[in-house]
Design an enzyme around this catalytic site. Structure first.
Site, PDB file in Angstrom:
ATOM      1  N   GLU A   1       0.825  -1.213   0.000  1.00  8.19           N
ATOM      2  CA  GLU A   1       0.000   0.000   0.000  1.00  8.19           C
ATOM      3  C   GLU A   1       0.859   1.263   0.000  1.00  8.19           C
ATOM      4  O   GLU A   1       0.570   2.229  -0.715  1.00  8.19           O
ATOM      5  CB  GLU A   1      -0.944  -0.013   1.204  1.00  8.19           C
TER       6      GLU A   1
ATOM      7  N   HIS B   1       2.127   2.118  -3.457  1.00 10.16           N
ATOM      8  CA  HIS B   1       1.209   2.856  -4.342  1.00 10.16           C
ATOM      9  C   HIS B   1       1.392   4.366  -4.165  1.00 10.16           C
ATOM     10  O   HIS B   1       1.378   5.123  -5.139  1.00 10.16           O
ATOM     11  CB  HIS B   1      -0.242   2.488  -4.021  1.00 10.16           C
TER      12      HIS B   1
END
Length: 271
Positions: free
Chosen positions: A136, A139
């Site tokens: 995550e 990203h």
């Protein structure tokens, strides 16, 4: 002449808006600056937290924050070592655990991260959590949100050009052309673009969790548990924004040696 000018303008904007990703070394499409994107992202994050039950003060909530901080420090080490010391200056990291039955975690541009409580049993331990956190965080580091927005801008611009090109045709022909354009760009460009982001995040995340001291092989176990949790049910890869579980797991296996090499540069050695 007008159509040619617009087409050339799009090409020029595309060329001028490429920025190098410090983790992949690739030039990336990005029309949207952090100063434009982050304030909206932070506002959306704040609204989400107000509208959902945030878990505070528990052992699990503290684990999410602890693992998040370790991944953040790993990113800082990597970036500084590779000449990008100021890359994170506008980021404002937060790591929140939110009560939800949805098995998911996500990160908004600028480093605003949420773990849903239902994903914790699948994470199993801190290493599994680091696999998710690294993915995550990646990203955000790769500016995937801004890239998707930029791709959307190009898709809309292309639709405008198609509209101009078929303006003299009948309504039915126009509809056919626009439908064809939408299908081609969605399945031939936008979805593959999104899948490439997921694969990039897997690679960057694996490197980050390794530098943070978490064995990268545990990422394989996590994704195997995720696959088992879904019952192996997923739509065909070419219709999805994500790689299939099998593709993702194989890619991660191939990337583990590189992740260990990167970690060793920072004194982290795995057997």
């Amino acid at each position: 002449m007008k159509k040619q000018f617009v087409a050339y303008l799009i090409i020029v904007i595309t060329i001028l808006s490429c920025a190098k990703n410090p983790f992949t070394g690739k030039n990336t499409l990005n029309f949207v600056s952090n100063s434009e994107l982050f304030p909206t992202s932070f506002q959306q994050y704040g609204t989400f937290l107000k509208d959902n039950k945030v878990i505070l003060g528990t052992t699990d909530a503290k684990r999410v924050e602890t693992v998040g901080l370790k991944i953040k420090l790993a990113a800082e080490k990597y970036l500084e070592a590779n000449g990008y010391k100021d890359y994170l200056k506008d980021y404002a990291w937060e790591y929140k655990l939110v009560e939800s039955k949805e098995v998911n975690a996500w990160c908004l541009p600028g480093g605003k991260i949420v773990f849903y409580s239902a994903i914790l049993p699948i994470c199993k331990d801190d290493a599994g959590m680091a696999a998710v956190m690294g993915h995550e965080v990646a990203h955000a580091l790769a500016n995937h949100g801004a890239q998707r927005m930029s791709a959307g801008i190009l898709q809309q611009a292309g639709a405008g050009l198609v509209g101009v090109a078929v303006d003299a045709k009948s309504s039915q022909e126009k509809q056919l052309w626009m439908t064809a354009y939408g299908g081609i760009t969605q399945y031939g460009a936008m979805l593959p673009f999104s899948r490439s982001h997921e694969s990039e995040a897997d690679k960057i995340g694996l490197i980050l969790m390794s530098i943070a001291g978490y064995d990268p092989t545990t990422a394989i176990s996590f994704w195997e548990r995720m696959s088992a949790n879904s019952g192996g049910k997923s739509q065909p890869e070419f219709l999805s924004t994500h790689p299939s579980d099998a593709t993702r797991i194989q890619n991660l296996k191939n990337l583990i040696p590189e992740a260990k090499i990167q970690a060793a540069k920072f004194g982290v050695v795995f057997k």
